[in-house]
Enzyme design. Sequence first.
Site, short mmCIF file in Angstrom:
data_model
loop_
_atom_site.label_atom_id
_atom_site.label_comp_id
_atom_site.label_asym_id
_atom_site.label_seq_id
_atom_site.Cartn_x
_atom_site.Cartn_y
_atom_site.Cartn_z
N ARG A 99 26.02 -57.45 -89.86
CA ARG A 99 25.63 -56.21 -89.20
C ARG A 99 24.33 -56.31 -88.70
O ARG A 99 24.08 -56.20 -87.69
CB ARG A 99 26.00 -55.33 -90.17
CG ARG A 99 26.34 -53.85 -89.41
CD ARG A 99 24.92 -53.30 -89.12
NE ARG A 99 24.32 -52.89 -90.48
CZ ARG A 99 22.88 -52.66 -90.47
NH1 ARG A 99 22.39 -52.46 -89.28
NH2 ARG A 99 22.22 -52.60 -91.52
N ASP A 100 23.36 -56.16 -89.61
CA ASP A 100 21.93 -56.21 -89.37
C ASP A 100 21.64 -57.69 -88.50
O ASP A 100 21.00 -57.58 -87.62
CB ASP A 100 20.97 -56.13 -90.64
CG ASP A 100 19.97 -55.41 -90.37
OD1 ASP A 100 19.09 -55.79 -89.24
OD2 ASP A 100 19.29 -54.65 -90.86
N HIS A 143 21.83 -57.81 -84.60
CA HIS A 143 20.59 -57.73 -83.90
C HIS A 143 19.93 -59.19 -83.56
O HIS A 143 19.55 -59.35 -82.55
CB HIS A 143 19.49 -56.81 -84.55
CG HIS A 143 19.81 -55.39 -84.72
ND1 HIS A 143 20.11 -54.57 -83.71
CD2 HIS A 143 20.00 -54.79 -86.09
CE1 HIS A 143 20.34 -53.32 -84.05
NE2 HIS A 143 20.39 -53.52 -85.50
N SER A 185 13.69 -49.10 -92.75
CA SER A 185 14.19 -49.73 -91.49
C SER A 185 12.70 -50.56 -90.82
O SER A 185 13.14 -51.35 -90.07
CB SER A 185 14.61 -48.72 -90.45
OG SER A 185 15.39 -47.63 -91.22
N HIS A 216 17.72 -50.84 -98.90
CA HIS A 216 17.70 -51.79 -97.93
C HIS A 216 16.29 -52.18 -97.43
O HIS A 216 15.77 -51.13 -97.09
CB HIS A 216 18.58 -50.99 -96.75
CG HIS A 216 18.72 -51.93 -95.60
ND1 HIS A 216 19.70 -52.47 -95.20
CD2 HIS A 216 17.79 -51.90 -94.46
CE1 HIS A 216 19.64 -53.10 -94.28
NE2 HIS A 216 18.43 -52.50 -93.45
N HIS A 256 13.38 -54.71 -95.09
CA HIS A 256 13.27 -55.65 -94.05
C HIS A 256 11.87 -56.20 -94.53
O HIS A 256 10.96 -55.89 -95.20
CB HIS A 256 13.06 -54.78 -92.89
CG HIS A 256 14.29 -54.71 -92.04
ND1 HIS A 256 14.83 -55.74 -91.40
CD2 HIS A 256 15.11 -53.60 -92.14
CE1 HIS A 256 16.13 -55.27 -90.82
NE2 HIS A 256 16.18 -53.75 -91.50
N TYR A 310 9.18 -47.91 -84.94
CA TYR A 310 10.51 -48.86 -84.69
C TYR A 310 10.31 -49.97 -83.90
O TYR A 310 9.27 -49.96 -83.17
CB TYR A 310 11.22 -47.94 -83.67
CG TYR A 310 12.13 -46.92 -84.55
CD1 TYR A 310 13.57 -47.42 -85.23
CD2 TYR A 310 12.12 -45.47 -84.55
CE1 TYR A 310 14.23 -46.45 -85.98
CE2 TYR A 310 13.01 -44.66 -85.10
CZ TYR A 310 14.12 -45.17 -85.91
OH TYR A 310 15.04 -44.36 -86.48
#
Lengths: 338, 338
Positions: free
Chosen positions: B17-18, B21, B171, B198, B200, B289
């Site tokens: 899913r991630d 990208h 995120s 979660h 990164h 972002y």
Amino acid sequence: MIPTSTVPVRITEVCLRDGSHAVAHQFTVEQVREVTRALDDAGMHYIEVSHGDGLGGSTLQYGRSLVDEMKLIEAAVEQCKQSKVAVLLIPGIGTVHELKQAHSLGAKLVRVATHVTEADVSAQHLQVARELGMEALGFLMMAHSAPVDVLVEQAKLMESYGAQAVYVTDSAGTLLPEQVQERVRALRNAVSCEIGFHAHNNLSLAVANTLIAIQEGATRIDSSVRCLGAGSGNTQTEALLAVLERRGVDLGIDLFKMMDLAEDIVAPIMHRVPEVNKGSLAMGFAGVYSSFLLHAERAGKRFGVDPRNILIELGRRKAVGGQEDMIVDVAAELAKQK
Amino acid sequence: MIPTSTVPVRITEVCLRDGSHAVAHQFTVEQVREVTRALDDAGMHYIEVSHGDGLGGSTLQYGRSLVDEMKLIEAAVEQCKQSKVAVLLIPGIGTVHELKQAHSLGAKLVRVATHVTEADVSAQHLQVARELGMEALGFLMMAHSAPVDVLVEQAKLMESYGAQAVYVTDSAGTLLPEQVQERVRALRNAVSCEIGFHAHNNLSLAVANTLIAIQEGATRIDSSVRCLGAGSGNTQTEALLAVLERRGVDLGIDLFKMMDLAEDIVAPIMHRVPEVNKGSLAMGFAGVYSSFLLHAERAGKRFGVDPRNILIELGRRKAVGGQEDMIVDVAAELAKQK
């Protein structure tokens, strides 16, 4: 969460030494010039330039360098307006002769590296370095593989030989955060010289472990831009600087310039992106030398056992370089136990 | 240094899913089958399969998927003997209709994801998921960008809608260890449902931050094998498992099988190795972002300012997706200040 020492934290950029492993010792003079010029411009404190296995490492056994490291040291020194050039020396591989030569070319600092239990072989080189007026630091490799009291005792030996700092060197990238904390703290309480920390990212913990080392008072920190080092690479310089800056710690090194250098100069040189892959993770998990990997794979095939179980058992037995024979014995034993 | 909760830690593997990208949403049915089969065989708890932006994300705006995600979900479900298939849903992108469809194909869990200050838009989807008998979890994205008390208040809202866990979702890969600790601890003291985390790896801290989250009581952990995720990737599954195993924590997932899967199945699928590069580090440093990067570069060029300074200012102003106009304003202001 900020450095606890009053001595400022100083970074040694190791991409031109530890990173030598990652490019099979194929650095060119032009690459060294370009990287050094940009590091110096960013305000890097020390730049280590040597064969991956230190001065004199260019041999059939450790891998031949494309260019004589003395030429690379000379090229690096020429580019430095503010950074100092450092070298690594492993007694038994490098000699006093080579140390003097590097010094005469302008190297200002040497890290004398030994296995964590063999500090005694560093005495002569540390003393010569001090006599030459170089900064002389001690590097205790595979620091995870000895009990903490042995690490402390060996660090004291290095200090007694004149080492101005002693490093906890996590050669196999295997230390957990709590183990880094315990080791740096124990040294901090036992020696008067500075403490250093050198990490590998094999468990993806290099930056976090380095932050803990700094918190515990380590002031000599190794890192490599774009992670260019052996295994999964080292503490990534620009990531570390970004985190420290976020915490309000300014080391006088320009973060944006380091990011540009990583992207525009270092990344194009790399043969592969350092990542946490099967080999480096097995190494970090088992706590063994990378040179054992290939042997373990061969022995695993021969005896029908998973090479990773061989590595784990070698880690338990604290096998060191030169004990490659043990690998076959371990494989045979594991096969019998099945 | 071991999990403090009595609820067992459960991993959701997000590479399908991630990681979508990171492969420009080009997963094939065969790739999903192969990865899922191996994850299931290794004992992975949950496997998330969706477009990178969740159900319904396959659009011109977010990037078209090569294969309809419902086909991918179906393929994944078919391979699972023990793992459960999860889906991500961002209200406004995905709909109740798509949630029901995923459920009818065998998805057992949904994470309903909103910006950290917009939990209220998750109510309907969480309720529908509960009515369908799915596990329904809430995902608070960009969790760094709100004060801790707001995060807590929003988590309570999600819990009130029926969420069985609420995630601190980093995120932008920007949280420092102490910020993870503070956030998970605050939630732990405020909600009765499980806490998730979660990460990164944009600051190279994902594994370390995840360890801290677990220590503080998070029991729902996201990770991606071989780091296959957006930006610098997520917490690397096999590295996390190796560290937990070294600490004596057994999650029932086979480490060696995960290492083999990473090397033999996932690495060959990847378009590029996720690393900490200029873009992802800028994102982690500024806390913005990834979609802002290109805009900031353009505006930087136009106004003659470093795009990273634009990103940092956007981070300060807590700019969110949809506020891309702000980028030009910030660039113009910075140019004036020069």
